[in-house]
Design a protein around this motif. Structure first.
Motif, PDB file in Angstrom:
ATOM      1  N   MET A 140       7.121  -4.703  -1.682  1.00  0.00           N
ATOM      2  CA  MET A 140       7.668  -3.415  -3.012  1.00  0.00           C
ATOM      3  C   MET A 140       7.981  -2.562  -1.996  1.00  0.00           C
ATOM      4  N   LEU A 141       7.857  -1.049  -2.099  1.00  0.00           N
ATOM      5  CA  LEU A 141       8.658   0.249  -1.541  1.00  0.00           C
ATOM      6  C   LEU A 141       7.749   0.669  -2.188  1.00  0.00           C
ATOM      7  N   ARG A 142       6.713   1.406  -0.482  1.00  0.00           N
ATOM      8  CA  ARG A 142       5.491   2.117  -0.372  1.00  0.00           C
ATOM      9  C   ARG A 142       6.019   3.961  -0.175  1.00  0.00           C
ATOM     10  N   LEU A 176      15.562   8.922  -5.394  1.00  0.00           N
ATOM     11  CA  LEU A 176      15.117   8.861  -6.553  1.00  0.00           C
ATOM     12  C   LEU A 176      14.428   7.770  -6.961  1.00  0.00           C
ATOM     13  N   VAL A 177      12.885   7.916  -6.913  1.00  0.00           N
ATOM     14  CA  VAL A 177      12.759   6.495  -7.390  1.00  0.00           C
ATOM     15  C   VAL A 177      11.046   6.815  -8.859  1.00  0.00           C
ATOM     16  N   TYR A 178      11.303   6.218  -9.310  1.00  0.00           N
ATOM     17  CA  TYR A 178      10.174   6.506 -10.562  1.00  0.00           C
ATOM     18  C   TYR A 178       8.672   6.320 -10.304  1.00  0.00           C
ATOM     19  N   ALA A 179       7.412   6.500 -10.540  1.00  0.00           N
ATOM     20  CA  ALA A 179       6.466   5.658 -10.547  1.00  0.00           C
ATOM     21  C   ALA A 179       5.956   6.759 -11.700  1.00  0.00           C
ATOM     22  N   ASP A 180       5.030   5.643 -12.188  1.00  0.00           N
ATOM     23  CA  ASP A 180       4.256   5.427 -13.415  1.00  0.00           C
ATOM     24  C   ASP A 180       2.872   6.195 -12.879  1.00  0.00           C
ATOM     25  N   ARG A 181       2.283   6.749 -13.912  1.00  0.00           N
ATOM     26  CA  ARG A 181       0.570   7.530 -12.799  1.00  0.00           C
ATOM     27  C   ARG A 181      -0.173   6.399 -12.132  1.00  0.00           C
ATOM     28  N   ASP A 182      -0.385   5.261 -12.777  1.00  0.00           N
ATOM     29  CA  ASP A 182      -1.034   4.413 -12.989  1.00  0.00           C
ATOM     30  C   ASP A 182      -0.373   3.591 -11.612  1.00  0.00           C
ATOM     31  N   GLN A 183       0.575   3.799 -10.692  1.00  0.00           N
ATOM     32  CA  GLN A 183       1.271   3.282  -9.881  1.00  0.00           C
ATOM     33  C   GLN A 183       0.984   3.585  -8.816  1.00  0.00           C
ATOM     34  N   GLU A 185      -2.079   6.836  -6.263  1.00  0.00           N
ATOM     35  CA  GLU A 185      -2.950   7.797  -6.494  1.00  0.00           C
ATOM     36  C   GLU A 185      -2.539   9.399  -6.161  1.00  0.00           C
ATOM     37  N   ILE A 186      -3.237   9.910  -7.278  1.00  0.00           N
ATOM     38  CA  ILE A 186      -2.718  11.620  -7.238  1.00  0.00           C
ATOM     39  C   ILE A 186      -4.011  12.336  -6.837  1.00  0.00           C
ATOM     40  N   GLU A 187      -3.494  13.106  -6.012  1.00  0.00           N
ATOM     41  CA  GLU A 187      -4.102  14.170  -5.253  1.00  0.00           C
ATOM     42  C   GLU A 187      -3.914  15.208  -5.269  1.00  0.00           C
ATOM     43  N   VAL A 188      -4.479  16.520  -6.118  1.00  0.00           N
ATOM     44  CA  VAL A 188      -4.217  17.812  -6.081  1.00  0.00           C
ATOM     45  C   VAL A 188      -4.938  18.155  -5.500  1.00  0.00           C
ATOM     46  N   THR A 189      -3.800  19.469  -4.276  1.00  0.00           N
ATOM     47  CA  THR A 189      -4.345  19.878  -2.924  1.00  0.00           C
ATOM     48  C   THR A 189      -4.213  21.543  -2.558  1.00  0.00           C
ATOM     49  N   ARG A 206      -0.263  15.292  -3.695  1.00  0.00           N
ATOM     50  CA  ARG A 206       0.149  14.293  -3.155  1.00  0.00           C
ATOM     51  C   ARG A 206      -0.301  12.801  -3.736  1.00  0.00           C
ATOM     52  N   LEU A 207       1.205  12.678  -3.188  1.00  0.00           N
ATOM     53  CA  LEU A 207       0.826  11.354  -4.394  1.00  0.00           C
ATOM     54  C   LEU A 207       1.356   9.911  -3.497  1.00  0.00           C
ATOM     55  N   ARG A 208       0.586   8.921  -3.685  1.00  0.00           N
ATOM     56  CA  ARG A 208       0.692   7.632  -2.767  1.00  0.00           C
ATOM     57  C   ARG A 208       0.218   6.368  -3.413  1.00  0.00           C
ATOM     58  N   GLY A 209       1.267   5.305  -3.004  1.00  0.00           N
ATOM     59  CA  GLY A 209       1.414   4.299  -3.619  1.00  0.00           C
ATOM     60  C   GLY A 209       2.620   3.455  -3.384  1.00  0.00           C
ATOM     61  N   ALA A 210       2.934   2.541  -4.609  1.00  0.00           N
ATOM     62  CA  ALA A 210       4.345   1.756  -4.208  1.00  0.00           C
ATOM     63  C   ALA A 210       4.297   0.800  -5.524  1.00  0.00           C
ATOM     64  N   VAL A 211       5.779   0.555  -5.307  1.00  0.00           N
ATOM     65  CA  VAL A 211       6.725   0.346  -7.189  1.00  0.00           C
ATOM     66  C   VAL A 211       7.658  -0.490  -6.398  1.00  0.00           C
ATOM     67  N   PRO A 212       8.102  -1.534  -7.479  1.00  0.00           N
ATOM     68  CA  PRO A 212       8.728  -1.997  -7.057  1.00  0.00           C
ATOM     69  C   PRO A 212      10.427  -1.909  -6.883  1.00  0.00           C
TER      70      PRO A 212
END
Length: 386
Positions: A140-142, A176-183, A185-189, A206-212
């Protein structure tokens, strides 16, 4: 419209919904959820999705036509739509087969509204560099990405995110990376308390997560090409259409008021001063619109989008339309006077258009583009006009 001619009723529906809720969205700095729902329901979100993936197969002129129409009633809605289409175009042009198959039909069905995450603290909206790093985590790519502005971020179903490529030794090696919302964790800062463009709800996130791996758009470190051929052109063209649409909509409201009984008492349409001012504003709109259409024709046929004349024209489009549209709004406020030009409860809503268009020169700052054009001009001593 051309390939997307069948979407004319959808555009009318979305414009009607946007107009109905525009004042409330502006007053509350609220995202135009009703207009987005109408885009989903009518399939307008899929304007630029190829027909083979279930979309309208729309073109750049189609995008301009739709954005101009939406801009006449709510510039925020027009900007939201144009920026979504920018993301769709990037996936269409550079996404791998699996990513296209996963995302584009869903966009066409109205299931994916795509947000853009390109800003970073310290660099603003500069596209060609990134500070946050994309890191390998097994297969995965974090992602761990903070952005000071994400238009419609809390309402996006997925995101295209710029980040430094894994193992990059330069900030210019951008992915440039595509990430679905469920991939992610979204924090409005933070909040969104702007002068204008309030309904874009462009909050820091802030967006944190991992995608293939297959969700990287294009090659690792290859975002410069995507930015040159898709991101920057569609941004400048889409923004320009929204700005011209907003100014033209305001101009139309003033003209209709001037032709009414009450307006004739206020404006004295036979006055030479009024006629001269109306003519000057119309000239600004026509010149800006002509530049937009010319730029679209050049971009559509350009064999090399990186060529200096093309890049100069695109930057000039953004600069000039930002200036001319705001100048038109300013002159309309002067013409309409205190009651209909300045007060927030006027049905002409000129003050909202004025506030919205004040952002145009700041949305990727005009001075930054002038500096770029100075450097580009030195690369084109033959002065090849596009």
């Amino acid at each position: 419209m051309t390939a997307a001619a069948g979407y004319a009723p959808a555009v009318e529906t979305v414009a009607d919904v946007a107009a109905e809720h525009a004042r409330e969205a502006d007053e509350n700095a609220a995202f135009p959820t009703e207009a987005l729902a109408a885009m989903r329901r009518t399939g307008l979100l899929g304007l630029l999705v190829p027909a083979a993936e279930g979309g309208a197969g729309g073109t750049l002129p189609d995008l301009v036509d739709v954005t101009l129409t939406l801009g006449r009633v709510d510039m925020s809605v027009a900007m939201v739509f144009a920026m979504h289409c920018q993301q769709v175009a990037a996936i269409t042009a550079y996404g791998g087969e699996k990513l296209r198959a996963e995302v584009l039909p869903a966009v066409a069905r109205g299931e994916r509204y795509l947000g853009s995450v390109t800003t970073e603290a310290g660099k603003g909206g500069h596209l060609m560099t990134a500070e946050s790093a994309l890191e390998h985590d097994g297969e995965m790519l974090r992602i761990d990405r903070q952005a000071p502005i994400v238009t419609g971020g809390p309402y996006s179903d997925a995101f295209l995110i710029t980040t430094r490529a894994p193992g990059a030794d330069s900030a210019a090696q951008v992915d440039l990376v595509y990430a679905d919302r469920d991939q992610v964790e979204i924090e409005v800062t933070g909040g969104w308390r702007p002068l204008g463009m309030r309904a874009t709800h462009s909050v820091p996130m802030r967006l944190r997560g991992a995608v293939p791996q297959w969700q990287v758009v294009g090659e690792h470190g290859g975002f410069r090409e995507i930015a040159t051929t898709v991101f920057a052109p569609l941004a400048h063209v889409g923004w320009a259409a929204a700005w011209i649409g907003a100014a033209a909509g305001a101009y139309g409201r003033v003209l209709r008021h001037a032709r009414s009984e009450a307006g004739r008492r206020q404006f004295a349409p036979s006055s030479e001063l009024v006629l001269l001012r109306l003519a000057g504003i119309r000239a600004r709109l026509d010149a800006a619109h002509a530049l937009l259409r010319h730029t679209v024709s050049v971009v559509t046929d350009a064999p090399d989008m990186s060529a200096a004349p093309v890049q100069l024209l695109l930057n000039t489009l953004k600069i000039r339309v930002a200036e001319e549209s705001f100048a038109a709004a300013h002159e309309l406020v002067e013409l309409a006077g205190l009651r209909h030009g300045y007060l927030t409860d006027s049905p002409l809503t000129l003050e909202r258009t004025f506030r919205d268009l004040r952002s145009a020169s700041l949305n990727y700052a005009n001075d930054r583009l002038r500096l770029a054009n100075g450097a580009l001009s030195l690369r084109d001593p033959g002065v090849r006009l596009a």
